[in-house]
Design an enzyme around this catalytic site. Sequence first.
Site, mmCIF file in Angstrom:
data_model
loop_
_atom_site.group_PDB
_atom_site.id
_atom_site.type_symbol
_atom_site.label_atom_id
_atom_site.label_comp_id
_atom_site.label_asym_id
_atom_site.label_seq_id
_atom_site.Cartn_x
_atom_site.Cartn_y
_atom_site.Cartn_z
ATOM 1 N N GLY A 62 -41.656 -0.101 6.776
ATOM 2 C CA GLY A 62 -43.052 -0.237 5.800
ATOM 3 C C GLY A 62 -42.784 1.195 4.946
ATOM 4 N N LEU A 94 -36.680 8.262 10.299
ATOM 5 C CA LEU A 94 -35.779 8.418 9.284
ATOM 6 C C LEU A 94 -34.665 9.716 9.661
ATOM 7 C CD1 LEU A 94 -37.772 8.911 6.102
ATOM 8 C CD2 LEU A 94 -36.633 6.575 6.744
ATOM 9 N N ASN A 95 -34.801 10.269 10.711
ATOM 10 C CA ASN A 95 -33.298 10.776 11.521
ATOM 11 C C ASN A 95 -33.394 10.377 12.402
ATOM 12 O OD1 ASN A 95 -34.358 13.622 9.459
ATOM 13 N ND2 ASN A 95 -36.216 14.224 11.154
ATOM 14 N N ARG A 149 -31.219 8.003 9.703
ATOM 15 C CA ARG A 149 -29.799 9.473 9.322
ATOM 16 C C ARG A 149 -28.965 9.431 10.624
ATOM 17 N NH1 ARG A 149 -34.046 12.766 6.338
ATOM 18 N NH2 ARG A 149 -34.299 11.466 4.476
ATOM 19 N N GLN A 160 5.742 8.386 -0.888
ATOM 20 C CA GLN A 160 4.976 9.229 -1.291
ATOM 21 C C GLN A 160 3.348 9.657 -1.590
ATOM 22 O OE1 GLN A 160 7.445 12.826 -2.472
ATOM 23 N NE2 GLN A 160 9.360 12.929 -2.099
ATOM 24 N N GLU A 170 -32.599 6.716 3.325
ATOM 25 C CA GLU A 170 -32.439 7.260 4.473
ATOM 26 C C GLU A 170 -32.175 8.315 3.532
ATOM 27 O OE1 GLU A 170 -33.796 5.253 6.204
ATOM 28 O OE2 GLU A 170 -32.604 4.028 6.816
ATOM 29 N N GLY A 171 -32.730 9.195 2.593
ATOM 30 C CA GLY A 171 -32.058 9.948 1.855
ATOM 31 C C GLY A 171 -30.671 10.006 0.787
ATOM 32 N N THR A 172 -31.000 9.640 -0.588
ATOM 33 C CA THR A 172 -30.200 9.884 -1.449
ATOM 34 C C THR A 172 -28.466 11.061 -0.740
ATOM 35 O OG1 THR A 172 -30.680 11.293 -3.112
ATOM 36 C CG2 THR A 172 -30.809 8.670 -2.862
ATOM 37 N N PHE A 204 -36.987 21.089 -5.147
ATOM 38 C CA PHE A 204 -37.144 19.865 -5.400
ATOM 39 C C PHE A 204 -37.466 19.334 -6.034
ATOM 40 C CE2 PHE A 204 -36.474 19.954 -0.756
ATOM 41 C CZ PHE A 204 -35.305 18.883 -0.251
#
Length: 389
Positions: free
Chosen positions: A135, A244-245, A248, A284, A368-370, A388
């Site tokens: 969370g 998170l890493n 990711r 093609q 996990e990060g946009t 940021f």
Amino acid sequence: MNATANVSDVLNLDGLLSPGELELRGTVRAFVDGRIRPNIAQWYEKAHFPVELVREMGALGLLGMHLDGYGCPGRSAVEYGIAAMELEAGDSGLRTFVSVQGSLSMSAIHKWGSEEQKNRYLPGMAKGEIIGCFGLTEPTAGSDPSNMATVARRDGDGWVLTGAKRWIGLASIAHVAVIWARADDGVRGFLVPTDTPGFTATPIEPKLSMRASIQCEINLDGVRLPADALLPGAKGLRGPFSCLNEARYGIIWGAMGAARDSYEAALAYSLERLQFDKPLAAYQITQQKLVNMLLEIQKGTLLAIHTGRMKDAGTLEPVQISVGKLNNCREAIKICRDARAILGGNGITLDYSPLRHANNLESVRTYEGTDEVHTLILGSHITGIPAFR
């Protein structure tokens, strides 16, 4: 290489994998083919998460598989990535379960927990007997967790948590929640048994993406915890970001699994579907689409392997994870959409996987990060100027 391998692996990237890695891939692929593919269309349509697979995944060594000790499998980063790729070729929702359980919840305990906490939770979580959730994200703090509003205040020897979390995978079926909250000394992590009074998890419905998965809103209404609920090693945002890493990293591989499955579905269809008296694959424009898909899958898979080797060597930096997460999600969703286009009208049915994968990837490219957040991470690295705010 044989002709079949050439279809999806023209560069023979399999040659970069060891016999043990290829054997693991075969094991996970067989699990996906036998347990996920025959059922995923129905699960997706009914918005059903197959909780019965959790212990099967544990028995296969897929939960916390990159962690050592405490009953965890102790596999390499590359092996974990291979498993993530195969699971997401089945469905992003099933790969996401493994990520939430292992890369987020178990990693938080493994990295920052006490010995007592590790021994209490990790063996059962590795077996799938205990389900965890993580969370961090809040209704008003997604990409900017530094502004989290959930607070933890001391109450005698214990703690009281108050606040809300949103888009929390597995929360309604979890036994323990890793909750991040703002305390007097910064952001801290807590292990919250989900049967604690004041803890409520409500699934978010209806959804157009990740339908075979569970995401929830959590309400924390004066949740009282003992002192030993605190993760002692985590202080500040470094704690949740380290987890998170891990997640990711798994996405770098997983997204290519969804892309590969979509490409193979489109290729097979284009070889059989006749238009104007010849197969779609004979045109093609169709061949150009297939070639472009294959190029990006090969490049993305090579990026995943290289990133995994760096992770195993202990040299992988967070900004390098952003390269993989941003690139592979962005390319995978385009591949899935182009694959759907080859399928024509039939591609909007659940008889075929590309549109389901594309819908799921809308979530994968967001959590996990946009795309925007990872672009800013890379932009800051390139220019030395954080943008940021």
